[in-house]
Design a protein around this motif. Structure first.
Motif, PDB file in Angstrom:
ATOM      1  N   ASN A 140      38.142  30.476 -11.608  1.00 25.71           N
ATOM      2  CA  ASN A 140      38.539  30.473 -10.201  1.00 25.71           C
ATOM      3  C   ASN A 140      37.836  31.527  -9.362  1.00 25.71           C
ATOM      4  N   VAL A 141      36.867  32.244  -9.956  1.00 24.99           N
ATOM      5  CA  VAL A 141      36.156  33.273  -9.208  1.00 24.99           C
ATOM      6  C   VAL A 141      34.662  32.991  -9.246  1.00 24.99           C
ATOM      7  N   GLN A 142      33.935  33.570  -8.289  1.00 22.33           N
ATOM      8  CA  GLN A 142      32.483  33.419  -8.253  1.00 22.33           C
ATOM      9  C   GLN A 142      31.860  34.074  -9.487  1.00 22.33           C
ATOM     10  N   LYS A 143      30.722  33.546  -9.911  1.00 29.05           N
ATOM     11  CA  LYS A 143      30.047  34.117 -11.082  1.00 29.05           C
ATOM     12  C   LYS A 143      29.723  35.595 -10.883  1.00 29.05           C
ATOM     13  N   THR A 144      29.380  35.968  -9.647  1.00 29.74           N
ATOM     14  CA  THR A 144      29.031  37.363  -9.376  1.00 29.74           C
ATOM     15  C   THR A 144      30.222  38.298  -9.497  1.00 29.74           C
ATOM     16  N   GLU A 145      31.463  37.755  -9.487  1.00 33.56           N
ATOM     17  CA  GLU A 145      32.669  38.573  -9.578  1.00 33.56           C
ATOM     18  C   GLU A 145      33.215  38.635 -11.001  1.00 33.56           C
ATOM     19  N   ARG A 146      32.621  37.897 -11.909  1.00 36.19           N
ATOM     20  CA  ARG A 146      33.097  37.901 -13.292  1.00 36.19           C
ATOM     21  C   ARG A 146      32.647  39.178 -13.995  1.00 36.19           C
ATOM     22  N   GLN A 147      33.510  39.687 -14.863  1.00 32.98           N
ATOM     23  CA  GLN A 147      33.286  40.967 -15.514  1.00 32.98           C
ATOM     24  C   GLN A 147      32.792  40.753 -16.939  1.00 32.98           C
ATOM     25  N   TRP A 148      31.682  41.394 -17.280  1.00 27.41           N
ATOM     26  CA  TRP A 148      31.098  41.253 -18.621  1.00 27.41           C
ATOM     27  C   TRP A 148      30.912  42.617 -19.267  1.00 27.41           C
ATOM     28  N   PRO A 149      31.054  42.685 -20.595  1.00 25.59           N
ATOM     29  CA  PRO A 149      31.428  41.614 -21.509  1.00 25.59           C
ATOM     30  C   PRO A 149      32.927  41.340 -21.476  1.00 25.59           C
ATOM     31  N   HIS A 150      33.337  40.170 -21.979  1.00 25.23           N
ATOM     32  CA  HIS A 150      34.752  39.822 -22.091  1.00 25.23           C
ATOM     33  C   HIS A 150      35.116  39.817 -23.571  1.00 25.23           C
ATOM     34  N   ILE A 151      36.207  40.524 -23.911  1.00 22.12           N
ATOM     35  CA  ILE A 151      36.601  40.697 -25.311  1.00 22.12           C
ATOM     36  C   ILE A 151      37.840  39.849 -25.606  1.00 22.12           C
ATOM     37  N   ILE A 152      37.794  39.077 -26.680  1.00 25.37           N
ATOM     38  CA  ILE A 152      38.945  38.297 -27.142  1.00 25.37           C
ATOM     39  C   ILE A 152      39.224  38.722 -28.581  1.00 25.37           C
ATOM     40  N   VAL A 153      40.430  39.227 -28.848  1.00 27.37           N
ATOM     41  CA  VAL A 153      40.758  39.754 -30.170  1.00 27.37           C
ATOM     42  C   VAL A 153      41.922  38.961 -30.765  1.00 27.37           C
TER      43      VAL A 153
END
Length: 329
Positions: free
Chosen positions: A276-289
């Motif tokens: 639901n957000v623009q690609k430029t607003e996405r935060q990287w890296p994303h961690i899934i544990v």
């Protein structure tokens, strides 16, 4: 297959296993320029491995490999309960000392830089505290260390401020001579520091700082009373010191501004939010544990999945690492 094997060797440091722990830190070096042209598949594979190694293993010299010197740097700390936080410092020049926190850049502020950091496992930056509070943000004037005590380890009681002293600075301190939490205790007592930024002795290396329960020795009831404590690389520390030196060299008439530091530990977005957000607003890296695995999703649609399986025939666990693509990049 060869690239995947080499990445595993890099992550496991050649031992064939990755140490278990309650906390991990992901440091992301993402190339922002791709200009290499390869004459053959063999040359491409060699170039790819060189780039991957430089991304996962920081350089030991002052300058990174030319293929990765133009990079975005991000640090995320995470536990095995799927709680992850970005650690970031914003350095800015402002004409006011007010402490009104805002994510919006004011007309009287100039952003001088964004720097990644690593949070301590004591004080307000424990993952337990961060989860409870939903992260934290500290903003105050950035101050260099005392030239007579660059390590922040002096214990002279005569230097201590009264308990009701006004709000203090974000204090720069060099690594060495005493434990990290002792630096935090002394900085609170001497300068009423809101936060300390420890400058590492290695040019481009970060790690997670541990404490030694020093707060008891210095009369604090708990380490929650200590300032926020974070670590930066030597290179980034020297950048901040250079900004302060240049600022202090201005004439009195010109020097009507202040250098401030904003220390942020912000929780990562839910993966569902990315759609639901623009690609430029996405935060990287994303961690899934999860219980026996963690997944790191990186910019540009690639990632890594690391899974642990118990090895009944030996004392060590088996780890499997796979490279993957994802639709969020």
């Amino acid at each position: 297959e060869q690239i995947r094997t080499n990445i595993f060797e890099i992550l496991s440091d050649g031992t064939g296993s990755i140490k278990d722990g309650s906390l991990m830190m992901t440091e992301s070096y993402i190339p922002t320029q791709h200009k290499e042209v390869y004459a053959s598949m063999e040359e491409y594979q060699q170039g790819a491995m060189s780039s991957l190694k430089s991304m996962f293993r920081p350089s030991k010299t002052n300058q990174r490999d030319k293929k990765t010197k133009d990079i975005e740097r991000t640090v995320v700390i995470s536990d095995f309960n799927n709680n992850s936080f970005f650690c970031e410092i914003i350095i800015k020049e402002t004409t006011t000392k007010n402490d009104v926190l805002s994510d919006d850049l004011k007309s009287n502020e100039i952003i001088l830089g964004y720097l990644p950091c690593s949070a301590a496992t004591f004080g307000p930056t424990t993952l337990f505290s961060l989860v409870k509070k939903g992260g934290l943000i500290i903003e105050s004037e950035l101050k260099s260390f005392d030239e007579n005590d660059v390590y922040g380890c002096s214990r002279s009681n005569n230097d201590y401020l009264p308990v009701d002293a006004k709000k203090g600075p974000v204090q720069l301190i060099r690594r060495g001579r005493c434990t990290f939490d002792k630096k935090a205790c002394i900085s609170r007592l001497k300068n009423n520091a809101e936060a300390i930024i420890v400058i590492n002795s290695d040019e481009d290396t970060l790690f997670v700082m541990a404490g030694s329960n020093a707060y008891q020795e210095y009369g604090f009831s708990s380490d929650d009373e200590l300032p926020v404590s974070i670590l930066v690389t030597k290179d980034d520390g020297e950048k901040m010191l250079g900004i302060l030196r240049r600022h202090d060299n201005h004439t009195e008439e010109e020097n009507q501004t202040y250098i401030k530091a904003v220390v942020k530990l912000r929780p990562q977005m839910d993966l569902e939010t990315y759609e639901n957000v623009q690609k430029t607003e996405r935060q990287w890296p994303h961690i899934i544990v999860k219980d026996n695995s963690f997944r790191i999703l990186a910019k540009n649609g690639w990632g890594a999945d690391v899974t642990r399986s118990e090895n009944t025939s030996s004392k060590s666990d088996n780890w499997k690492l796979l490279m993957l693509t994802h639709p969020y990049g």
